[in-house]
Design a protein around this motif. Sequence first.
Motif, PDB file in Angstrom:
ATOM      1  N   PRO A  27       0.850  -1.199   0.000  1.00  0.00           N
ATOM      2  CA  PRO A  27       0.000   0.000   0.000  1.00  0.00           C
ATOM      3  C   PRO A  27       0.887   1.251   0.000  1.00  0.00           C
ATOM      4  CG  PRO A  27       0.047  -0.984   2.166  1.00  0.00           C
ATOM      5  CD  PRO A  27       0.767  -1.925   1.247  1.00  0.00           C
ATOM      6  N   PRO A  28       0.378   2.355  -0.500  1.00  0.00           N
ATOM      7  CA  PRO A  28       1.192   3.574  -0.510  1.00  0.00           C
ATOM      8  C   PRO A  28       1.481   4.016   0.924  1.00  0.00           C
ATOM      9  CG  PRO A  28      -1.072   4.056  -1.120  1.00  0.00           C
ATOM     10  CD  PRO A  28      -0.948   2.563  -1.050  1.00  0.00           C
ATOM     11  N   PRO A  29       2.643   4.612   1.136  1.00  0.00           N
ATOM     12  CA  PRO A  29       2.989   5.031   2.494  1.00  0.00           C
ATOM     13  C   PRO A  29       2.070   6.156   2.966  1.00  0.00           C
ATOM     14  CG  PRO A  29       4.616   5.834   0.924  1.00  0.00           C
ATOM     15  CD  PRO A  29       3.693   4.921   0.176  1.00  0.00           C
ATOM     16  N   SER A  30       1.729   6.094   4.226  1.00  0.00           N
ATOM     17  CA  SER A  30       0.869   7.135   4.780  1.00  0.00           C
ATOM     18  C   SER A  30       1.741   8.304   5.233  1.00  0.00           C
ATOM     19  CB  SER A  30       0.061   6.583   5.951  1.00  0.00           C
ATOM     20  OG  SER A  30       0.939   6.159   6.970  1.00  0.00           O
ATOM     21  N   GLY A  31       1.121   9.392   5.513  1.00  0.00           N
ATOM     22  CA  GLY A  31       1.840  10.587   5.946  1.00  0.00           C
ATOM     23  C   GLY A  31       2.413  10.394   7.340  1.00  0.00           C
ATOM     24  N   PRO A  32       3.163  11.358   7.797  1.00  0.00           N
ATOM     25  CA  PRO A  32       3.737  11.235   9.143  1.00  0.00           C
ATOM     26  C   PRO A  32       2.647  11.240  10.213  1.00  0.00           C
ATOM     27  CG  PRO A  32       4.085  13.437   8.279  1.00  0.00           C
ATOM     28  CD  PRO A  32       3.506  12.615   7.156  1.00  0.00           C
ATOM     29  N   GLY A  33       2.959  10.650  11.345  1.00  0.00           N
ATOM     30  CA  GLY A  33       2.004  10.575  12.443  1.00  0.00           C
ATOM     31  C   GLY A  33       1.732  11.935  13.041  1.00  0.00           C
ATOM     32  N   PRO A  34       0.809  12.004  13.977  1.00  0.00           N
ATOM     33  CA  PRO A  34       0.500  13.286  14.598  1.00  0.00           C
ATOM     34  C   PRO A  34       1.702  13.812  15.382  1.00  0.00           C
ATOM     35  CG  PRO A  34      -0.637  11.504  15.718  1.00  0.00           C
ATOM     36  CD  PRO A  34       0.016  10.921  14.502  1.00  0.00           C
ATOM     37  N   VAL A  35       1.922  15.086  15.297  1.00  0.00           N
ATOM     38  CA  VAL A  35       3.077  15.701  15.947  1.00  0.00           C
ATOM     39  C   VAL A  35       2.732  16.021  17.397  1.00  0.00           C
ATOM     40  CG1 VAL A  35       4.648  17.670  15.885  1.00  0.00           C
ATOM     41  CG2 VAL A  35       3.803  16.671  13.758  1.00  0.00           C
ATOM     42  N   GLY A  36       3.640  15.693  18.296  1.00  0.00           N
ATOM     43  CA  GLY A  36       3.477  16.057  19.694  1.00  0.00           C
ATOM     44  C   GLY A  36       2.684  15.072  20.518  1.00  0.00           C
ATOM     45  N   LEU A  37       2.077  14.062  19.920  1.00  0.00           N
ATOM     46  CA  LEU A  37       1.322  13.078  20.689  1.00  0.00           C
ATOM     47  C   LEU A  37       2.192  11.846  20.918  1.00  0.00           C
ATOM     48  CD1 LEU A  37      -2.161  13.251  18.932  1.00  0.00           C
ATOM     49  CD2 LEU A  37      -1.496  14.248  21.105  1.00  0.00           C
ATOM     50  N   PRO A  38       2.281  11.384  22.147  1.00  0.00           N
ATOM     51  CA  PRO A  38       3.103  10.192  22.404  1.00  0.00           C
ATOM     52  C   PRO A  38       2.439   8.943  21.830  1.00  0.00           C
ATOM     53  CG  PRO A  38       1.943  10.829  24.378  1.00  0.00           C
ATOM     54  CD  PRO A  38       1.671  11.905  23.350  1.00  0.00           C
ATOM     55  N   LEU A  39       3.248   8.036  21.372  1.00  0.00           N
ATOM     56  CA  LEU A  39       2.725   6.771  20.873  1.00  0.00           C
ATOM     57  C   LEU A  39       2.420   5.853  22.043  1.00  0.00           C
ATOM     58  CD1 LEU A  39       5.166   6.206  17.894  1.00  0.00           C
ATOM     59  CD2 LEU A  39       2.824   7.032  17.815  1.00  0.00           C
ATOM     60  N   PRO A  40       1.366   5.060  21.962  1.00  0.00           N
ATOM     61  CA  PRO A  40       1.025   4.170  23.075  1.00  0.00           C
ATOM     62  C   PRO A  40       2.045   3.040  23.206  1.00  0.00           C
ATOM     63  CG  PRO A  40      -0.382   3.726  21.221  1.00  0.00           C
ATOM     64  CD  PRO A  40       0.420   4.942  20.871  1.00  0.00           C
ATOM     65  N   ILE A  41       2.327   2.673  24.441  1.00  0.00           N
ATOM     66  CA  ILE A  41       3.233   1.556  24.708  1.00  0.00           C
ATOM     67  C   ILE A  41       2.402   0.283  24.703  1.00  0.00           C
ATOM     68  CG2 ILE A  41       4.772   0.517  26.395  1.00  0.00           C
ATOM     69  CD1 ILE A  41       5.529   3.282  27.291  1.00  0.00           C
ATOM     70  N   ASP A  42       2.873  -0.696  23.989  1.00  0.00           N
ATOM     71  CA  ASP A  42       2.156  -1.948  23.858  1.00  0.00           C
ATOM     72  C   ASP A  42       2.145  -2.689  25.190  1.00  0.00           C
ATOM     73  OD1 ASP A  42       2.575  -4.891  21.805  1.00  0.00           O
ATOM     74  OD2 ASP A  42       0.781  -3.965  22.595  1.00  0.00           O
ATOM     75  N   ASN A  43       1.148  -3.522  25.414  1.00  0.00           N
ATOM     76  CA  ASN A  43       1.070  -4.288  26.652  1.00  0.00           C
ATOM     77  C   ASN A  43       2.186  -5.314  26.761  1.00  0.00           C
ATOM     78  OD1 ASN A  43      -1.132  -2.937  27.617  1.00  0.00           O
ATOM     79  ND2 ASN A  43      -2.606  -4.356  26.727  1.00  0.00           N
ATOM     80  N   GLY A  44       2.786  -5.696  25.648  1.00  0.00           N
ATOM     81  CA  GLY A  44       3.892  -6.643  25.677  1.00  0.00           C
ATOM     82  C   GLY A  44       5.075  -6.108  26.469  1.00  0.00           C
ATOM     83  N   ILE A  45       5.290  -4.804  26.425  1.00  0.00           N
ATOM     84  CA  ILE A  45       6.375  -4.187  27.193  1.00  0.00           C
ATOM     85  C   ILE A  45       6.118  -4.374  28.688  1.00  0.00           C
ATOM     86  CG2 ILE A  45       7.522  -2.012  27.723  1.00  0.00           C
ATOM     87  CD1 ILE A  45       8.143  -2.628  24.942  1.00  0.00           C
ATOM     88  N   LEU A  46       4.878  -4.183  29.097  1.00  0.00           N
ATOM     89  CA  LEU A  46       4.549  -4.328  30.517  1.00  0.00           C
ATOM     90  C   LEU A  46       4.720  -5.772  30.976  1.00  0.00           C
ATOM     91  CD1 LEU A  46       1.393  -2.043  30.662  1.00  0.00           C
ATOM     92  CD2 LEU A  46       3.724  -1.490  31.339  1.00  0.00           C
ATOM     93  N   VAL A  47       4.347  -6.711  30.140  1.00  0.00           N
ATOM     94  CA  VAL A  47       4.527  -8.125  30.471  1.00  0.00           C
ATOM     95  C   VAL A  47       6.009  -8.445  30.581  1.00  0.00           C
ATOM     96  CG1 VAL A  47       4.194 -10.484  29.619  1.00  0.00           C
ATOM     97  CG2 VAL A  47       2.333  -8.829  29.475  1.00  0.00           C
ATOM     98  N   LEU A  48       6.812  -7.921  29.659  1.00  0.00           N
ATOM     99  CA  LEU A  48       8.251  -8.151  29.676  1.00  0.00           C
ATOM    100  C   LEU A  48       8.881  -7.552  30.934  1.00  0.00           C
ATOM    101  CD1 LEU A  48      10.672  -9.276  28.144  1.00  0.00           C
ATOM    102  CD2 LEU A  48      10.875  -7.063  27.029  1.00  0.00           C
ATOM    103  N   LEU A  49       8.476  -6.362  31.308  1.00  0.00           N
ATOM    104  CA  LEU A  49       8.999  -5.753  32.538  1.00  0.00           C
ATOM    105  C   LEU A  49       8.579  -6.554  33.778  1.00  0.00           C
ATOM    106  CD1 LEU A  49       8.479  -1.961  31.818  1.00  0.00           C
ATOM    107  CD2 LEU A  49      10.638  -3.187  31.974  1.00  0.00           C
ATOM    108  N   GLY A  50       7.351  -7.027  33.791  1.00  0.00           N
ATOM    109  CA  GLY A  50       6.890  -7.843  34.912  1.00  0.00           C
ATOM    110  C   GLY A  50       7.660  -9.146  35.021  1.00  0.00           C
ATOM    111  N   ALA A  51       7.908  -9.791  33.877  1.00  0.00           N
ATOM    112  CA  ALA A  51       8.674 -11.037  33.878  1.00  0.00           C
ATOM    113  C   ALA A  51      10.105 -10.781  34.343  1.00  0.00           C
ATOM    114  CB  ALA A  51       8.669 -11.665  32.495  1.00  0.00           C
ATOM    115  N   GLY A  52      10.694  -9.662  33.928  1.00  0.00           N
ATOM    116  CA  GLY A  52      12.044  -9.313  34.371  1.00  0.00           C
ATOM    117  C   GLY A  52      12.089  -9.057  35.866  1.00  0.00           C
ATOM    118  N   LEU A  53      11.070  -8.413  36.393  1.00  0.00           N
ATOM    119  CA  LEU A  53      11.015  -8.147  37.830  1.00  0.00           C
ATOM    120  C   LEU A  53      10.897  -9.444  38.615  1.00  0.00           C
ATOM    121  CD1 LEU A  53      10.748  -5.964  40.061  1.00  0.00           C
ATOM    122  CD2 LEU A  53       8.289  -6.144  39.755  1.00  0.00           C
TER     123      LEU A  53
END
Length: 68
Positions: A27-53
Motif C-alpha cells: 500500500p502507498p505510504p501514509s503521511g507522518p504521524g501526529p506531531v506532539g502526541l506520544p505513541l502508546p506503549i504496547d502491553n507486551g512491554i509491561l509483560v516483559l517488565l513484569g517477567a524481568g522483575l
Amino acid sequence: MIQDKKTIASTLFVLISFVCSAQTPPPPPSGPGPVGLPLPIDNGILVLLGAGLIFGIYKIYHLRKKHI
C-alpha cells in the motif's frame, strides 16, 4: 507412487499460493504521524517488565539463600 504425486501436488499448490499472495504491491505510504502526541506503549512491554522483575526477585532470593 500415486500418494507421492498427491503429496507433491498439494505441496506445490500451497507454495504457489504463498508466492501469488506475496506478489501484491504494497500500500502507498501514509503521511507522518501526529506531531506532539506520544505513541502508546504496547502491553507486551509491561509483560516483559513484569517477567524481568519476577526473574530478578527469584535470582536475588536464590543468591541470598545460597550465602546463608
